[in-house]
Design an enzyme around this catalytic site. Structure first.
Site, PDB file in Angstrom:
ATOM      1  N   SER A 155       0.813  -1.217   0.000  1.00  0.00           N
ATOM      2  CA  SER A 155       0.000   0.000   0.000  1.00  0.00           C
ATOM      3  C   SER A 155       0.849   1.270   0.000  1.00  0.00           C
ATOM      4  O   SER A 155       0.376   2.324  -0.441  1.00  0.00           O
ATOM      5  CB  SER A 155      -0.949   0.006   1.200  1.00  0.00           C
ATOM      6  OG  SER A 155      -0.224  -0.145   2.414  1.00  0.00           O
ATOM      7  N   ASP A 403      -3.383   6.579  11.349  1.00  0.00           N
ATOM      8  CA  ASP A 403      -2.501   6.007  10.324  1.00  0.00           C
ATOM      9  C   ASP A 403      -1.180   6.766  10.374  1.00  0.00           C
ATOM     10  O   ASP A 403      -1.087   7.902   9.916  1.00  0.00           O
ATOM     11  CB  ASP A 403      -3.129   6.137   8.939  1.00  0.00           C
ATOM     12  CG  ASP A 403      -2.261   5.531   7.835  1.00  0.00           C
ATOM     13  OD1 ASP A 403      -1.135   5.088   8.136  1.00  0.00           O
ATOM     14  OD2 ASP A 403      -2.703   5.511   6.671  1.00  0.00           O
ATOM     15  N   HIS A 406       1.289   5.407   6.324  1.00  0.00           N
ATOM     16  CA  HIS A 406       1.141   5.993   4.994  1.00  0.00           C
ATOM     17  C   HIS A 406       1.359   7.502   5.067  1.00  0.00           C
ATOM     18  O   HIS A 406       1.566   8.062   6.144  1.00  0.00           O
ATOM     19  CB  HIS A 406      -0.242   5.654   4.425  1.00  0.00           C
ATOM     20  CG  HIS A 406      -0.470   4.173   4.303  1.00  0.00           C
ATOM     21  ND1 HIS A 406      -1.040   3.419   5.317  1.00  0.00           N
ATOM     22  CD2 HIS A 406      -0.181   3.309   3.307  1.00  0.00           C
ATOM     23  CE1 HIS A 406      -1.097   2.159   4.943  1.00  0.00           C
ATOM     24  NE2 HIS A 406      -0.577   2.051   3.730  1.00  0.00           N
TER      25      HIS A 406
END
Length: 427
Positions: A155, A403, A406
């Site tokens: 990802s 998060d 990312h």
């Protein structure tokens, strides 16, 4: 006597007159000079003054690295470590915004999701040994006419391809021509250049069966075949001119390992009667297998191996209340790799060093894209709670999963493209 006195008087008068003339001339000269200076400073310059953009929450001075002396050309020619440097203020900010680019996935669209600070947008990566130009989208597209790129991995790779597409879309909007069922593998074409960019979902690079949802919650251990490469990228390998290959944190997940179709052990599977081999065993074995394929492939393009990126969770992990509250970069020495990431990184560097030597012998263009240290210094660049749309709109004290792995878009990951272009164009 009178005659002499008259002569002397005339001489004195003439001398005085000349003296007055000199003084007058000097005075006129000085007045002219003063007028000229006044005129020059009062006129409008030829180049109009351009007002600098207003930067909300600009970087504070204590976070600004020392201004370095210009780098001598002979030093740049001999040594250019793109991966050792500092994040320095960039008043011009990102080349795209979340409004100008429609290719940003929801979880990385921090500004749209309501992130209140924006100082993290106004930094750029600056190597210490050389000047790093900003990514030139026009030149890049011209160089890539009739060529194909693929970014292969997990990802973070999807995160990166969005950044690259957003920058290039300032020149031309790409056409989305393919996606798999889950939109994890996708392909775009820039029609004016016949240039293709793909993202290929292959988080382990080797063949794997994965049982988890979009939020990373697993229903069973992943099944990893350490002696089989993932066909999703291998089948396209020889048709690609450029590749960026990466993996990393997926090897920390609960996993069962296979070789020759037989279970040989596992990682983090205490409820099963299997040999506990651990993620180090699997990561070393998988990378060795991947690199051996690459260096013996006789591929004629360029292959970049991107190192894994660190997370910045504090006070827990993603599943246990971890957060990333920083709002500015940190300096080298103020932060260290976490133990698990340090282990992954050491394996990567060791396996790459062995592969690099063989690649050179076999004429394969394999390079290291070491973004780990670059990323480590940016704990401020993650979505945090703003992976969700306005998470505190109804309750300012709401408990929200953060998060801290990312990257916001725009954000620090955009600077990776500056480094990549320098590697591709100048080697």
């Amino acid at each position: 006597m009178v005659k002499n006195m008259g002569l002397n008087w005339r001489l004195w008068s003439l001398h005085k007159h000349n003296h007055l003339l000199v003084k007058a001339a000097v005075s006129i000269l000085l007045m002219g000079l003063a007028f000229r200076l006044l005129f020059v400073h009062s006129t409008v310059p030829e180049t109009p003054f351009v007002e600098k953009p207003v930067i909300p929450n600009p970087p504070v001075s204590e976070d600004v690295p020392e201004i370095r002396d210009p780098i001598p050309e002979e030093v740049v020619a001999e040594k250019c470590d793109l991966f050792t440097g500092d994040w320095i203020p960039n008043p011009s900010g990102p080349v795209y915004t979340n409004e100008s680019c429609q290719l940003i996935e929801t979880h990385q669209n921090c500004m749209k999701n309501g992130r209140p600070d924006s100082a993290y947008l106004y930094w750029r990566w600056s190597p210490r040994d050389c000047e790093l130009p900003q990514f030139d989208a026009y030149r890049f597209l011209e160089l890539m006419r009739n060529k194909a790129w693929a970014l292969i991995g997990d990802s973070i790779t999807r995160n990166h391809v969005q950044s690259l597409l957003c920058i290039l879309s300032k020149v031309e909007q790409p056409d989305h021509v393919y996606h798999d069922k889950g939109y994890k593998s996708r392909r775009w074409v820039f029609p004016s250049y016949n240039f293709t960019i793909s993202v290929l979902w292959s988080p382990f690079l080797v063949q794997a069966a994965i049982f988890e949802d979009m939020n990373g919650v697993s229903t069973s251990e992943a099944e990893l075949h350490l002696d089989q490469l993932d066909k999703k990228w291998v089948d396209q390998y020889q048709n690609l001119n450029y590749m960026i290959i990466s993996t990393g944190k997926w090897f920390l997940k609960d996993t069962i390992y296979y070789e020759n179709g037989t279970v040989v052990g596992c990682h983090s599977c205490s409820n099963k009667n299997l040999t506990k081999l651990g993620f180090k065993f699997a990561y070393q074995k998988a990378l060795s297998f991947v690199f051996n394929f690459i260096v013996t492939s006789k591929h004629k393009g360029m292959i970049l191996f991107r190192t894994a990126t660190p997370d910045h969770f504090e006070s827990g992990e993603w599943f246990s209340g971890g957060v990333c509250p920083k709002t500015a970069p940190v300096k080298e020495g103020e932060i260290e790799f976490k133990d698990l990431h340090g282990i992954l990184r050491n394996i990567e560097l060791e396996e790459f060093a062995k592969a690099e030597k063989k690649a050179q012998e076999n004429g394969v263009n394999l390079k290291l894209l070491d973004v780990s240290k670059i990323s480590l210094l940016r704990p401020d660049g993650h979505p945090g709670p703003y992976r969700f749309f306005h998470p505190f709109a109804n309750d300012k004290n709401a408990t929200v999963q953060n998060d801290c792995l990312h990257w916001c878009l725009p954000g620090p990951i955009d600077s990776w493209n500056d480094v990549i272009m320098e590697m591709v164009v100048n080697g």
